[in-house]
Design a protein around this motif. Structure first.
Motif, PDB file in Angstrom:
ATOM      1  N   GLN A 239       0.835  -1.214   0.118  1.00 32.39           N
ATOM      2  CA  GLN A 239      -0.083  -0.030   0.122  1.00 32.39           C
ATOM      3  C   GLN A 239       0.753   1.223  -0.121  1.00 32.39           C
ATOM      4  N   LEU A 242       1.916   1.869  -3.604  1.00 30.71           N
ATOM      5  CA  LEU A 242       0.704   2.467  -4.492  1.00 30.71           C
ATOM      6  C   LEU A 242       0.019   3.735  -4.001  1.00 30.71           C
ATOM      7  N   ASP A 243       0.350   4.166  -2.813  1.00 29.21           N
ATOM      8  CA  ASP A 243      -0.221   5.538  -2.528  1.00 29.21           C
ATOM      9  C   ASP A 243       0.331   6.527  -3.285  1.00 29.21           C
ATOM     10  N   LYS A 245       1.431   6.044  -6.484  1.00 30.64           N
ATOM     11  CA  LYS A 245       1.238   5.738  -8.047  1.00 30.64           C
ATOM     12  C   LYS A 245      -0.178   5.242  -8.339  1.00 30.64           C
ATOM     13  N   LYS A 246      -1.087   5.991  -7.700  1.00 35.81           N
ATOM     14  CA  LYS A 246      -2.423   5.648  -8.066  1.00 35.81           C
ATOM     15  C   LYS A 246      -2.851   5.915  -9.676  1.00 35.81           C
ATOM     16  N   ASN A 247      -2.290   7.052 -10.398  1.00 35.64           N
ATOM     17  CA  ASN A 247      -2.780   7.198 -11.626  1.00 35.64           C
ATOM     18  C   ASN A 247      -1.966   6.175 -12.381  1.00 35.64           C
ATOM     19  N   ALA A 250      -3.680   2.737 -12.277  1.00 33.83           N
ATOM     20  CA  ALA A 250      -4.854   2.703 -13.141  1.00 33.83           C
ATOM     21  C   ALA A 250      -4.530   2.667 -14.433  1.00 33.83           C
ATOM     22  N   VAL A 332      -6.435  -3.488  -2.592  1.00 32.10           N
ATOM     23  CA  VAL A 332      -5.757  -2.052  -2.609  1.00 32.10           C
ATOM     24  C   VAL A 332      -6.794  -0.943  -2.102  1.00 32.10           C
ATOM     25  N   SER A 334      -8.314   2.573  -1.540  1.00 29.76           N
ATOM     26  CA  SER A 334      -8.501   3.857  -2.475  1.00 29.76           C
ATOM     27  C   SER A 334      -8.134   5.053  -1.454  1.00 29.76           C
TER      28      SER A 334
END
Length: 334
Positions: A239, A242-243, A245-247, A250, A332, A334
């Protein structure tokens, strides 16, 4: 250059993952915005969708740049690279995600790649062919069975099958460690050094193409009812990575959706791409593998609860892992 140095440092430290990283926080991503470093264990069939997305330019189309693309050799090294932040996503088997979750409760499964357990039991053409699964397992009693190594998914399948009928693979068979090389496994079967193999695809298809073996028990074929639909090949991360790298995540998911869709599209195109991916593989083996992939590869990368729960139960029942997070814990956030 700094990204490469970080990656090499993680690779060197990988064998110490179970001890050295147990008390260490996951580092943030070392890649700039718009870039993802995506590492994987090897070029096995589970990671064919990644090859398609790269080959056909889907990542670029979705506005994503791929940085480092290392083949790390083991799931432990993939996890170590994730912990160091030198890769953002790791492609491996779900066992590796479970193992990382033991030391990092921020472990997240991002994408489904294969939703069948793609390890097969392979035997020589002359081996008996009992009708029932139970009798097939009984026929393996006392045999030398080749596996990739201890603690692997190949060993776990043998353990699981034997225990399902009250046998113990450790005492009722001899497990022979062959490593992961295709040539070594098929050579051992051909030379009668082992009576059977428990190995990842496409060993069964390659053995059949060489007329030295045939598929005996295949969870992916539906031979083991309790393993039907088990999530196996995955992309996972943490996490914390990924926090930031959200775009990018996607965009990655959009590209993977296109690649997975291709596998369920024109079979001739899939066969052509598979030949490019598994270079040197016999054409007969590739022909046999295409319809199998179309059955075991999901249509979308979404992690389905039933598939996850089946895999989780298998890992706990086979003692591949002692603990595994429940479904909601690995999604994941959001």
């Amino acid at each position: 250059m700094s990204s490469r140095r970080t990656f090499l440092k993680a690779l060197t430290a990988a064998p110490l993952l179970g001890v050295a990283t147990a008390g260490c926080a996951t580092r943030e991503s070392t890649t700039p915005a718009g870039v993802l470093n995506v590492g994987q264990i090897s070029d096995s069939v589970a990671f064919f969708p990644l090859f398609i997305a790269e080959k056909k330019g889907y990542f670029t189309d979705e506005g994503l740049e791929l940085g480092e693309r290392p083949r790390l050799g083991t799931g432990a090294k993939v996890a170590a690279a994730l912990k160091s932040g030198s890769i953002d996503l790791g492609a491996a088997v779900i066992t590796d995600a479970f193992n990382l979750a033991k030391i990092d409760d921020g472990t997240r499964i991002v994408s489904s790649l294969v939703t069948e357990y793609y390890v097969d039991i392979v035997v020589p053409p002359s081996f008996p062919e009992p009708a029932s699964l139970e009798d097939k397992i009984k026929a393996l009693r006392g045999r030398n069975i080749g596996i990739t190594g201890p603690g692997s998914g190949t060993e776990a399948l043998v353990d699981y099958l034997f225990s399902s009928i009250g046998l113990d693979a450790a005492t009722d068979a001899t497990l022979v460690n062959l490593g992961s090389a295709t040539t070594s496994a098929i050579g051992a079967l051909k030379a009668n050094r082992v009576d059977a193999l428990s190995f990842f695809q496409p060993i069964a298809q390659q053995a059949a193409a060489a007329n030295v073996g045939r598929t005996y028990i295949s969870p992916a074929r539906g031979d083991v009812p309790s393993l039907r639909g088990a999530l196996h090949g995955v992309v996972f991360s943490t996490q914390k990575l990924l926090d930031r790298k959200k775009n990018e995540l996607a965009a990655f998911q959009r590209a993977m959706t296109r690649a997975l869709s291709d596998i369920h599209g024109d079979p001739a195109q899939v066969r052509q791409l598979l030949g490019q991916y598994l270079k040197g593989t016999d054409g007969k083996a590739l022909d046999a593998l295409v319809p199998i992939l179309r059955q075991e590869v999901p249509v979308t990368p979404e992690v389905q609860r039933a598939s996850y729960d089946t895999a989780r139960a298998f890992h706990l029942d086979s003692h591949l892992v002692r603990k595994a997070p429940d479904y909601t814990a690995v999604l994941v956030k959001s």
